[in-house]
Design an enzyme around this catalytic site. Sequence first.
Site, PDB file in Angstrom:
ATOM      1  N   SER A  92       0.979  -1.164   0.024  1.00  0.00           N
ATOM      2  CA  SER A  92      -0.219   0.089   0.039  1.00  0.00           C
ATOM      3  C   SER A  92       1.021   1.147  -0.305  1.00  0.00           C
ATOM      4  O   SER A  92       2.230   1.391   1.104  1.00  0.00           O
ATOM      5  CB  SER A  92      -1.241  -0.344   1.238  1.00  0.00           C
ATOM      6  OG  SER A  92      -1.764   1.184   1.270  1.00  0.00           O
ATOM      7  N   GLY A  93       0.643   1.714  -0.814  1.00  0.00           N
ATOM      8  CA  GLY A  93       1.467   3.655  -0.655  1.00  0.00           C
ATOM      9  C   GLY A  93       2.703   3.412  -1.782  1.00  0.00           C
ATOM     10  O   GLY A  93       3.546   4.294  -2.205  1.00  0.00           O
ATOM     11  N   THR A 136      -2.187   2.481  -8.569  1.00  0.00           N
ATOM     12  CA  THR A 136      -2.818   3.158  -8.893  1.00  0.00           C
ATOM     13  C   THR A 136      -2.872   4.270 -10.019  1.00  0.00           C
ATOM     14  O   THR A 136      -3.360   4.246 -10.624  1.00  0.00           O
ATOM     15  CB  THR A 136      -4.147   3.934  -7.786  1.00  0.00           C
ATOM     16  OG1 THR A 136      -4.475   2.979  -6.644  1.00  0.00           O
ATOM     17  CG2 THR A 136      -4.675   4.946  -8.510  1.00  0.00           C
ATOM     18  N   ASN A 163      -0.930   5.977   2.607  1.00  0.00           N
ATOM     19  CA  ASN A 163      -1.060   6.432   0.883  1.00  0.00           C
ATOM     20  C   ASN A 163      -2.109   7.455   1.806  1.00  0.00           C
ATOM     21  O   ASN A 163      -3.449   7.247   1.976  1.00  0.00           O
ATOM     22  CB  ASN A 163      -1.626   4.794  -0.263  1.00  0.00           C
ATOM     23  CG  ASN A 163      -1.743   5.568  -1.275  1.00  0.00           C
ATOM     24  OD1 ASN A 163      -1.283   7.030  -1.650  1.00  0.00           O
ATOM     25  ND2 ASN A 163      -2.163   4.324  -2.096  1.00  0.00           N
ATOM     26  N   SER A 201      -5.350   6.006  -1.414  1.00  0.00           N
ATOM     27  CA  SER A 201      -5.281   4.396  -1.316  1.00  0.00           C
ATOM     28  C   SER A 201      -6.163   3.692  -1.633  1.00  0.00           C
ATOM     29  O   SER A 201      -7.678   3.663  -1.466  1.00  0.00           O
ATOM     30  CB  SER A 201      -4.259   3.120  -0.079  1.00  0.00           C
ATOM     31  OG  SER A 201      -4.416   2.366  -0.394  1.00  0.00           O
ATOM     32  N   SER A 202      -6.293   2.255  -2.642  1.00  0.00           N
ATOM     33  CA  SER A 202      -7.352   1.692  -3.232  1.00  0.00           C
ATOM     34  C   SER A 202      -7.843   0.992  -1.889  1.00  0.00           C
ATOM     35  O   SER A 202      -7.170  -0.612  -1.701  1.00  0.00           O
ATOM     36  CB  SER A 202      -6.717   0.891  -4.623  1.00  0.00           C
ATOM     37  OG  SER A 202      -7.251   2.292  -6.175  1.00  0.00           O
ATOM     38  N   GLY A 219      -2.058  -4.619  -2.003  1.00  0.00           N
ATOM     39  CA  GLY A 219      -0.842  -5.478  -1.992  1.00  0.00           C
ATOM     40  C   GLY A 219      -0.873  -5.845  -0.701  1.00  0.00           C
ATOM     41  O   GLY A 219      -1.500  -6.013   0.581  1.00  0.00           O
ATOM     42  N   GLU A 270      -0.480  -6.838   2.775  1.00  0.00           N
ATOM     43  CA  GLU A 270      -1.114  -5.514   4.663  1.00  0.00           C
ATOM     44  C   GLU A 270      -0.524  -6.521   5.846  1.00  0.00           C
ATOM     45  O   GLU A 270      -1.181  -7.287   6.208  1.00  0.00           O
ATOM     46  CB  GLU A 270      -2.654  -5.509   4.228  1.00  0.00           C
ATOM     47  CG  GLU A 270      -2.281  -4.795   3.002  1.00  0.00           C
ATOM     48  CD  GLU A 270      -3.902  -3.864   3.222  1.00  0.00           C
ATOM     49  OE1 GLU A 270      -4.113  -2.781   2.574  1.00  0.00           O
ATOM     50  OE2 GLU A 270      -4.553  -4.098   4.189  1.00  0.00           O
TER      51      GLU A 270
END
Length: 880
Positions: free
Chosen positions: A97-98, A102, A186, A189-190, A425, A427
Amino acid sequence: VEGERGGAGSGGGGVMKNSVTPYKGGKKHQGGGAEEKLPPHAYKTADEAYRAMMRGLENSILMNQKGSSMSRGNIKKKASNIDTVPTNQSILVSGESGAGKTVTTKIVLNYFAMLSKKIADDEFLQRSSSKHKHGDGLSKRFSPRANALYSPSSFDDEEEQVCIEQQVLQSNPILEAFGNARTLRNDNSSRFGKFIDIQFTSKGKLSGAKIETYLLEKVRLIHPSVGERNYHIFYQFLAGASGQEYSMYDLEGMTVDDFHLLNQTGTFDRRDGVFDGEMHADMLDAMVTIGFTAETIQALMRLMMAILHCGNIQFTATHESNTRGMSDACAMEKTHSSVAAARLLGVTFEDLSDALTYRAIKAGNEVVHSPLDKVQSEKACEALMKATYGAAFDFIVNKINESISNEQVPHDSCGASIGVLDIFGFESFETNNFEQICINYTNEALQQQFNKYVFKLEQDEYEREGILWKFISFPDNQDVLDLIDRKHTGILALLDEQCIVPRSTDEKFTRYLYAKCDKDTRFSATSAQRVDYKFSIEHYAGPVEYSTDNWLEKNKDQLPASSANLLKETDFDLVAHIRQYIRSEGKEGRGSVATKSVGAQFSTQLTQLRSRIDTTVPHYIRCLKPNDELVPDSFDPRRIVDQLRCGGVLEAVRVSRAGYPTRYPHEVFKARYYILGDPNDKSIASPIKKWGRASLSEEDSQVKKLVSKIAFDIWEADHEAMLMALEEEGELARSRIRSPDAKYINGHMNLVSVSSVKTPPEQRRAKALLKKRRESTSTALYAKSTSEIARPQTAAEFLSLDFSSRCAIAGLQLGKTKVFLRREAFDQIEHLRAQKFGKSAIEIQRVFRGVQARRYCRLLREQMIWAACAIQRAYRNHLH
């Protein structure tokens, strides 16, 4: 950073890129021409996937032409068992994440849209030029104002094409508004996964797309973590709404700090410099482009504000008497937000209160209403908000697909597609719950697919083709997948079982999990963890501790029957449309075996996704975070190495260094590269003319001759390039004044550094090197790596080697049914092929223009003779 890796697909496909997020703006990359290589970037991955798809389409056309020529000749020949060359491609974007997944996905989509628009514009200009030659200009078909307002690609059949390109790109602001949020790692973040299947015509133009989403994080709607935000749409609307909209949705005098769903975390802004008001305007423009009507947009905003008001609903604990005596109950307080929530949902305040404070259970023909206590009513309200928000998100995705799928355009059976996967991603937080195990389960499955594609299938094919290959061990995480999704005994199966057991709780499920999975080597639960009902799983990226709080509720994800009945009675049209996306309880007030749980549904989606990827040539983009602080110009080597190791990149590099990422079946190789064969050898001819007349053994011989000729051409081109480089270095050395420790001192030779006198160790090394150059047998070739074979210095020395050695030096290998090429060899062959076709085109143009010029000269001479005769006739008449 890029790393090549093998792929059982069309030439040049399947390259893996590692993308490091800079956390700041940078220069835009521009693509080059057909022969210009792009630097490692997401643009390059998109370009390679697109070109691999076009090569696959071209190869399919060649093979169809071969089949047609064979059928015309009535040649009876046993069909050869040729593996179908995959034409469809996929780009898998992954990372923490981050890490920039995206943004990378948007880069890829923009590149495809740009290529498609360029092709459409070129076709229009060619058609316009052709019509201009025939005296049909634009002015006969369009007014000057239309010509000024629209781009070339917006005319006629291209009008829909440009609209599709814009709509595919404009889907991003909408999905980001409703599906993205700020997290600790992020700012955008999606909180869902998506797979975008982009369809192209046989000419390479974008013809449509379809978006599939996975596992929207609805729990964020109710309980965002400290330091994070809820979904962007709430902040964007409150920042960009007009005064009239504030009045319509009962928002007068209210800010983001007045809503419980938004003020829990104390975080209201974004760190990336993006303003919510501007993003709201962009989202509205995107909705109009996609095709949302004004009424639909207004209805969606109304529903979002209804959810915000629902978050402010409060309950007061009471007691109610029944046949068993006094029982706990509650009442919904009549506040500004509760009244506004009921009005915006299209129901009365009393109906909303009854739906949230009573539970309806159907027993036979009667419906029994049982009171809920305060905690249960709060849970019912949360379930209503999550169900409506999730259904609205599914409704939006469906509307986007209806717009960009372009079903009204006839399907091109000769077309292909490129799928782009933007998935969550891996986590690992301080507290990991049901959402995290689903996300990490996804990453485990995709990691196995990556291992299978890059390592196992690659090496198995080398063995089948008779290519000697040193097996490289790779990590296998099948045991982790079995622990999570095994039938009957996996974690998700045990959870589903407990979801249908009456009066089961999270604690009962956890104890059941300990009893069933305790012996698994990937599963662990210490004494301290058992007290808190936690457990750990050893993932490919490291151990992760999970808490089982609310797992049963999240896995059921069902709207209580009372709330479901409430939505049936609403006069709000949008709610009536989105009811089909809402999962509700059965008539007994609980789920049934027939109702798929969230875990089972997600597992099915993941299996379908993996099957889909297996039919394509995957290209991987591993997004990396340079640091955890999200700051520019800060690079933490340890974090990068950890991400490379967890992503399987280091093992992939080991395979790619010795592998052959491009391979063609013999017939496809011959069909594509016959033009590079020996012109004096008449057996290697165009497949359109003579293919099919040779026997299988003759075809194998022809392929071997073609490979041998191409190997020599590659060596010759590399050798000439090396000689030119050495010559340039020599010129540079002679023009440079050397330092005292170099070979020249003030322009004079330094005899010490260039002395021909060699010490005994140097003489032994020189003799060993000379002996090594002369050893070129096939045994030495397969026993040692290609890099250990001495490179021939002359053409005669190269031709004196055996066939296998020549191929290895050139970067090719001839298998039983396929020709394997290294990346450098493939690039060289494509360059030689383009040069050959270019020379042939020039020759054809020369002959054709010569014919035209001679015809013009004859016509001009005839006209000159006719003119001279006319002048003479007129002059003689004048004299007489």
